[in-house]
Design a protein around this motif. Structure first.
Motif, PDB file in Angstrom:
ATOM      1  N   ALA A 295      64.993   7.369 -22.127  1.00 54.14           N
ATOM      2  CA  ALA A 295      65.555   6.178 -22.786  1.00 54.14           C
ATOM      3  C   ALA A 295      64.451   5.170 -23.114  1.00 54.14           C
ATOM      4  CB  ALA A 295      66.609   5.535 -21.892  1.00 54.14           C
ATOM      5  N   LYS A 303      66.146   8.179 -27.469  1.00 51.90           N
ATOM      6  CA  LYS A 303      66.423   6.919 -26.750  1.00 51.90           C
ATOM      7  C   LYS A 303      67.890   6.540 -26.864  1.00 51.90           C
ATOM      8  CE  LYS A 303      61.880   4.699 -27.240  1.00 51.90           C
ATOM      9  NZ  LYS A 303      61.123   3.649 -27.941  1.00 51.90           N
ATOM     10  N   SER A 307      70.319   6.453 -23.663  1.00 58.85           N
ATOM     11  CA  SER A 307      70.953   5.169 -23.317  1.00 58.85           C
ATOM     12  C   SER A 307      72.471   5.301 -23.295  1.00 58.85           C
ATOM     13  CB  SER A 307      70.534   4.088 -24.317  1.00 58.85           C
ATOM     14  OG  SER A 307      69.145   3.894 -24.276  1.00 58.85           O
TER      15      SER A 307
END
Length: 323
Positions: A295, A303, A307
């Motif tokens: 992340a 990412k 997340s």
């Protein structure tokens, strides 16, 4: 000597290009092409000789590939020895290899892709070739399906014909020579939604995941698995087969950003489709922090997916505590 004689006697040599078309094909070439196709209905030795020559000509000369598009009978004539045979075991392996490789050579020519795929006997004979013959024949049959599947209409046609199953079977065998072409063909076919479901039904998830766990052709196979993760049945099967720990270990071990991205995309699909796998992901996150690291350090897509997983896992923990 001929040129000098003509000059001395005031005779002009004919322009060698006057009998050729814009593709560089002469009338002699065309006649030779027709005679080679006619040999496909002749003796076995004639068939073998003509098949070998057509394989070489279509490899070296794009103009010869184009000739096949000028007649609806050209491909049926070419494949006559295969279509007339009672069983694949009756066909000499060298003849089958030359004919299937010629089909591959033809398929490279953009203008040929549609009519080659839509010639009724082509896909069934490529499927037969995937299951029989030399490993080179099987590899070239897979490569032909890959090149033909460049068109969406052909992806659908090839999928409906049942070609994914023999491709997956060949992938499972794992012959090093065939793996890249087979994986490329499966990937291309699974770009369309209907073929994803077919691949899952034909056992693609189990075969691909086993290869990935053994760290074989990880780059190509992860890309296919990520594509299949849009199918709920595929996601369920991945969870059951132990995909989570395998994918997280690849994220930790593998330096390739694209592979990490594909792994987290698959994990995201599992996380959002199967609540029973949250505990496993949380425990792994506590031990290694693999998802948190991605992340922070992954590609923009990685990412985002990482997340999203962390957010879902944290929300689930908070709901449990609140309850």
């Amino acid at each position: 000597m001929i040129s000098q004689w003509c000059k001395n006697n005031g005779t002009q040599l004919p322009d060698p290009t006057q009998y050729s078309n814009e593709d560089g094909i002469t009338e002699a070439d065309r006649d030779h092409f027709i005679s080679l196709l006619e040999k496909m209905s002749s003796t076995l030795s004639d068939q073998k000789e003509a098949a070998r020559e057509l394989r070489l000509l279509t490899k070296r000369m794009p103009s010869f590939r184009a000739l096949f598009g000028e007649s609806v009978d050209a491909i049926p004539q070419l494949l006559n020895p295969l279509s007339q045979s009672r069983s694949q075991s009756d066909i000499p392996t060298d003849l089958q290899e030359d004919l299937i490789t010629t089909v591959l050579n033809l398929s490279i020519h953009d203008n040929n892709k549609k009519f080659v795929a839509e010639t009724p006997m082509v896909i069934p004979l490529l499927m037969d070739a995937l299951r029989s013959g030399t490993i080179q024949t099987r590899t070239n049959a897979a490569a032909a399906l890959f090149t033909l599947s460049a068109l969406d209409s052909s992806k659908s046609l090839i999928g409906k014909s049942g070609a994914l199953k023999p491709l997956i079977e060949l992938l499972e065998e794992g012959h090093p020579l065939a793996m890249k072409d087979v994986a490329s063909a499966i990937f291309n076919l699974c770009i369309i939604h209907e073929n994803k479901a077919r691949a899952v039904r034909d056992g693609a998830v189990r075969v691909i995941l086993k290869k990935i766990m053994n760290r074989m052709h990880v780059d190509e196979l992860l890309a296919i698995l990520a594509m299949l993760s849009g199918n709920p049945m595929a996601v369920e099967e991945m969870g059951e087969l132990g995909a989570i720990s395998c994918l997280l270990s690849i994220i930790r071990e593998n330096s390739c950003a694209r592979n990490k991205e594909n792994c987290i995309a698959i994990l995201y699909a599992i996380c959002f489709n199967d609540r029973t796998k949250w505990k496993e992901m949380r425990e792994e996150e506590k031990t290694y922090g693999t998802i948190s690291q991605l992340a922070q350090n992954g590609t923009s897509r990685a990412k985002r997916k990482a997340s999203g997983i962390l957010e879902r896992l944290n929300k689930a923990v908070n709901l449990t505590h609140t309850a």
